[in-house]
Scaffold this motif. Structure first.
Motif, PDB file in Angstrom:
ATOM      1  N   GLU A   1       0.838  -1.205   0.000  1.00 62.37           N
ATOM      2  CA  GLU A   1       0.000   0.000   0.000  1.00 62.37           C
ATOM      3  C   GLU A   1       0.873   1.256   0.000  1.00 62.37           C
ATOM      4  O   GLU A   1       0.578   2.228  -0.708  1.00 62.37           O
TER       5      GLU A   1
ATOM      6  N   ASP B   1       2.448   1.894  -3.419  1.00 60.50           N
ATOM      7  CA  ASP B   1       1.479   2.483  -4.354  1.00 60.50           C
ATOM      8  C   ASP B   1       1.401   3.993  -4.166  1.00 60.50           C
ATOM      9  O   ASP B   1       1.383   4.759  -5.149  1.00 60.50           O
TER      10      ASP B   1
ATOM     11  N   ASP C   1       2.456   6.924  -6.750  1.00 62.15           N
ATOM     12  CA  ASP C   1       1.414   7.891  -7.123  1.00 62.15           C
ATOM     13  C   ASP C   1       1.787   9.317  -6.742  1.00 62.15           C
ATOM     14  O   ASP C   1       1.134  10.274  -7.186  1.00 62.15           O
TER      15      ASP C   1
ATOM     16  N   GLN D   1       6.172  -6.329  -7.435  1.00 63.54           N
ATOM     17  CA  GLN D   1       6.353  -4.917  -7.071  1.00 63.54           C
ATOM     18  C   GLN D   1       7.526  -4.306  -7.826  1.00 63.54           C
ATOM     19  O   GLN D   1       7.460  -3.152  -8.268  1.00 63.54           O
TER      20      GLN D   1
END
Length: 312
Positions: free
Chosen positions: A149, A152, A156, A265
């Motif tokens: 998480e 990400d 972002d 990943q």
């Protein structure tokens, strides 16, 4: 000032309210730089503390007194943090200032300035891992959650201090051509600390004698900094930084990302990196050599032939 659960949003970038206010962020944007200032610029967890230590020792010509008696945030305050004006008012001699702000926010203040700007970059996979572990101990940052998480959010650009990609591209593609600018990587410092200090001292126009250079190198080694209470943040109360959950000076290695990234990943990261950095000329070292010899530069997916070194 605690505000541990407060988030400040400024120009669409979030900052921890424990250290930042709207006023302190506006102060940074309107700051009057002096030509004798040295500005350390980094994205978080990219070698900030290391460069603060190097410059402190460089200015003191290897004398460790200041680096062992004054916390690094008082020797080289963060421009955008609320306490900075008071620290700078009390400072004597050439000022060392630190910032995590992107180029877009500081460009107007730096326009026409002769202040020296040192940008330290680190391979973003190691940055993400180091930042993740820091979130787990820093109570003024949002909870890290699981690494997937967190990764990400890193990709972002929605973590505090914004996008790593925007940060490094902004400073190295725009700032280097308009400022008195020096670029170095965490990995270069790791593989050749002495040579890096010599390059920095040349840029700073502060040549060192051999004995002075030896002292700078000794006192800015990772092992020395890890034991230095003025550097390792052990003076920070547990309610702000929970030392039972980790160490601020954790490993200081290259390639630690390989201990936590899954293959999926890693592939995802490489795809985003390639898309974001396709116009960049930067090279990054992603892991140390297996034979423990000199570190070889591994080109980033879309890197050009020559890395940026200095542009004064």
């Amino acid at each position: 000032m605690s505000r541990l659960n407060v988030t400040e949003t400024f120009h669409q970038i979030t900052f921890p309210g424990h250290l930042h206010t709207q006023d302190s962020l506006r102060y940074a944007m309107d700051f009057q730089f002096q030509d004798t200032d040295t500005l350390i610029v980094t994205y978080p967890k990219s070698g900030t503390t290391w460069m603060q230590q190097v410059l402190t020792l460089l200015f003191s010509r290897g004398d460790p007194t200041l680096s062992h008696s004054i916390p690094n945030w008082a020797r080289a305050p963060w421009l955008e943090q609320y306490y900075c004006p008071d620290v700078l008012k009390a400072s004597l001699g050439p000022r060392i200032i630190t910032t995590h702000l992107p180029y877009s926010l500081l460009a107007p203040a730096l326009q026409g300035s002769k202040a020296k700007v040192i940008y330290v970059a680190r391979n973003p996979k190691d940055v993400a891992v180091s930042y993740y572990h820091f979130h787990k101990m820093a109570n003024f940052l949002p909870q890290a959650g699981c690494f997937g998480e967190f990764l990400d959010k890193f990709l972002d650009g929605t973590l505090h201090y914004g996008s790593w990609f925007d940060h490094v591209k902004g400073w190295t593609s725009q700032g280097r051509d308009k400022l008195n600018f020096f670029y170095i990587t965490y990995e270069e410092m790791w593989q050749d600390m002495r040579g890096s200090i010599e390059r920095i001292s040349t840029f700073m126009q502060c040549p060192l004698l051999a004995e002075e250079l030896n002292n700078v190198q000794r006192h800015c080694s990772f092992s020395c900094m890890k034991e230095n209470a003025m550097v390792n943040y052990t003076q920070i109360p547990d309610e702000i930084m929970d030392h039972s959950k980790g160490s601020f000076m954790r490993k200081g290695k290259i390639g630690d990302w390989k201990t936590i990234f899954t293959e999926e990943q890693n592939c995802m990261f490489d795809q985003v990196f390639e898309a974001e950095m396709q116009s960049s000329k930067l090279n990054f070292i992603w892991e140390p050599p297996k034979d423990h010899g000199p570190v070889k530069s591994l080109k980033s997916p879309m890197a050009m032939e020559k890395p940026i070194l200095t542009a004064a």
